[in-house]
Design an enzyme around this catalytic site. Structure first.
Site, mmCIF file in Angstrom:
data_model
loop_
_atom_site.group_PDB
_atom_site.id
_atom_site.type_symbol
_atom_site.label_atom_id
_atom_site.label_comp_id
_atom_site.label_asym_id
_atom_site.label_seq_id
_atom_site.Cartn_x
_atom_site.Cartn_y
_atom_site.Cartn_z
ATOM 1 C CD GLU A 1 82.003 47.179 -4.684
ATOM 2 O OE1 GLU A 1 82.410 46.027 -4.452
ATOM 3 O OE2 GLU A 1 81.040 47.686 -4.061
ATOM 4 C CG ASP A 2 80.337 43.842 -8.046
ATOM 5 O OD1 ASP A 2 79.450 44.629 -7.638
ATOM 6 O OD2 ASP A 2 80.285 42.625 -7.834
ATOM 7 C CG PHE B 1 78.613 49.927 2.440
ATOM 8 C CD1 PHE B 1 79.659 50.822 2.360
ATOM 9 C CD2 PHE B 1 78.820 48.725 3.084
ATOM 10 C CE1 PHE B 1 80.907 50.518 2.900
ATOM 11 C CE2 PHE B 1 80.054 48.408 3.633
ATOM 12 C CZ PHE B 1 81.104 49.304 3.539
#
Length: 179
Positions: free
Chosen positions: A101-102, A98
């Site tokens: 993503e970057d 979680f």
């Protein structure tokens, strides 16, 4: 569906001046195939890789990653890469932790081109991260947060190759916006 070529990703807990957002957009228009943003990071070394803050990048006068919490990117390029079959294993890591993503986006940009420069930094005069004030941020515990991101660096390097060779030095722009 996103109808513009340029996309500004700006986390809801970041406050920046319109002037500096416009400056970032101008730099992106000059470099539309790069991630252009306001939060540089440097990933370096043979390993184990360690995620570090901006001070580390400044100490070694360079960066090879831009956090997407405040960054411009090409809609089709960025999301095409992120949602590609090649990125599936990376997205599974992102989903599992979680986070990151970057970081994944930076690896996808770096490894989709032979260009040495895939990121571009623009220094804002000021930016406020309101999550630091509210104490409800996903990254409230810095040590744990950096540990997770270090894990992602190792996983993405194994999946996509490294980004250490993509270092860009600060203070290389003639306009001085990367000081």
């Amino acid at each position: 569906m996103i109808k513009t070529r340029a996309v500004l990703e700006l986390d809801d807990d970041i406050i920046m001046s319109c002037e500096h957002i416009e400056r970032g957009f101008k730099v992106w228009r000059e470099n539309p195939n790069r991630l252009v943003g306001f939060y540089p990071r440097l990933v370096s070394g043979p390993g184990p890789l360690e995620y570090r803050g901006e001070k580390h990048a400044r100490k070694f006068n360079g960066y090879n990653m831009i956090l997407t919490g405040a960054a411009f990117m090409d809609n089709r390029v960025a999301f095409g890469r992120y949602w590609s079959e090649e990125a599936k294993a990376g997205r599974e890591v992102v989903d599992a932790v979680f986070n990151c993503e970057d970081v994944l986006m930076n690896y996808l940009y770096a490894n989709a081109t032979s260009s040495r420069t895939t990121v571009e930094y623009v220094k804002p005069a000021w930016a406020i991260d309101t999550s630091k004030l509210s104490r409800v941020a996903i990254s409230e515990n810095t040590q744990v947060h950096y540990g997770v991101r270090s894990y992602c660096l190792e996983k993405f390097t194994a999946l996509y190759s490294g980004i250490s060779d993509k270092k860009v030095e600060f203070r290389r722009r003639r306009d001085g916006w990367d000081q």
